[in-house]
Scaffold this motif. Structure first.
Motif, PDB file in Angstrom:
ATOM      1  N   LEU A  20       5.346  10.493  27.876  1.00 10.94           N
ATOM      2  CA  LEU A  20       5.288  10.151  26.447  1.00 10.94           C
ATOM      3  C   LEU A  20       5.524   8.666  26.212  1.00 10.94           C
ATOM      4  O   LEU A  20       4.862   8.052  25.367  1.00 10.94           O
ATOM      5  N   LEU A  21       6.437   8.064  26.954  1.00 12.46           N
ATOM      6  CA  LEU A  21       6.657   6.621  26.831  1.00 12.46           C
ATOM      7  C   LEU A  21       5.432   5.839  27.281  1.00 12.46           C
ATOM      8  O   LEU A  21       5.096   4.807  26.692  1.00 12.46           O
TER       9      LEU A  21
ATOM     10  N   ILE B 110       2.282   6.864  27.101  1.00 14.93           N
ATOM     11  CA  ILE B 110       1.277   7.015  26.047  1.00 14.93           C
ATOM     12  C   ILE B 110       1.610   6.110  24.864  1.00 14.93           C
ATOM     13  O   ILE B 110       0.739   5.406  24.343  1.00 14.93           O
ATOM     14  N   CYS B 111       2.856   6.098  24.437  1.00 14.35           N
ATOM     15  CA  CYS B 111       3.250   5.260  23.300  1.00 14.35           C
ATOM     16  C   CYS B 111       3.096   3.779  23.614  1.00 14.35           C
ATOM     17  O   CYS B 111       2.682   2.997  22.748  1.00 14.35           O
ATOM     18  N   THR B 112       3.398   3.387  24.829  1.00 11.17           N
ATOM     19  CA  THR B 112       3.233   1.994  25.229  1.00 11.17           C
ATOM     20  C   THR B 112       1.765   1.594  25.216  1.00 11.17           C
ATOM     21  O   THR B 112       1.419   0.497  24.768  1.00 11.17           O
TER      22      THR B 112
ATOM     23  N   VAL C  55      -0.611   2.878  23.358  1.00  8.50           N
ATOM     24  CA  VAL C  55      -1.046   2.785  21.962  1.00  8.50           C
ATOM     25  C   VAL C  55      -0.565   1.474  21.356  1.00  8.50           C
ATOM     26  O   VAL C  55      -1.306   0.799  20.632  1.00  8.50           O
ATOM     27  N   TYR C  56       0.649   1.071  21.659  1.00 11.65           N
ATOM     28  CA  TYR C  56       1.193  -0.176  21.123  1.00 11.65           C
ATOM     29  C   TYR C  56       0.426  -1.382  21.659  1.00 11.65           C
ATOM     30  O   TYR C  56       0.083  -2.292  20.895  1.00 11.65           O
TER      31      TYR C  56
ATOM     32  N   CYS D  17      -4.899   7.159  27.767  1.00 11.52           N
ATOM     33  CA  CYS D  17      -3.586   7.419  27.167  1.00 11.52           C
ATOM     34  C   CYS D  17      -3.505   6.859  25.754  1.00 11.52           C
ATOM     35  O   CYS D  17      -2.910   7.465  24.878  1.00 11.52           O
TER      36      CYS D  17
ATOM     37  N   GLY E 132      -2.880   9.030  22.330  1.00 11.33           N
ATOM     38  CA  GLY E 132      -1.816   8.669  21.406  1.00 11.33           C
ATOM     39  C   GLY E 132      -2.285   8.424  19.994  1.00 11.33           C
ATOM     40  O   GLY E 132      -1.510   8.549  19.042  1.00 11.33           O
ATOM     41  N   GLU E 133      -3.552   8.038  19.837  1.00 10.90           N
ATOM     42  CA  GLU E 133      -4.062   7.806  18.500  1.00 10.90           C
ATOM     43  C   GLU E 133      -4.221   9.117  17.766  1.00 10.90           C
ATOM     44  O   GLU E 133      -4.079   9.238  16.612  1.00 10.90           O
TER      45      GLU E 133
END
Length: 51
Positions: free
Chosen positions: A15-16, A18-20, A22-23, A46, A50-51
Motif C-alpha cells: 500500500l505504501l 502504491i501511494c508513493t 501515485v504521489y 501501481c 492508486g488512482e
C-alpha cells in the motif's frame, strides 16, 4: 523480521508503494508515463491502481 514474512507488514509495504507511485505521478506525470512497459512499468501500474 523482514516485512515480507509477515502478511500484515507485506500488505502495508504494498500500500505504501502504491501511494508513493501515485504521489510521484501527481508531481511529475511524464516520469512514470514514459515507462509503461518492462520492469519500470510496475511503478506506472501501481500509480494507475492508486488512482
Amino acid at each position: 523480521m523482514p516485512a515480507f514474512f509477515n502478511f500484515q507488514s507485506l500488505l502495508a509495504v504494498i500500500l505504501l508503494h502504491i501511494c508513493t507511485c501515485v504521489y510521484i505521478r501527481s508531481l511529475a506525470p511524464s516520469l512514470l508515463d514514459r515507462n509503461k512497459t518492462g520492469l519500470l512499468g510496475i511503478f506506472w501500474k501501481c500509480a494507475r491502481i492508486g488512482e
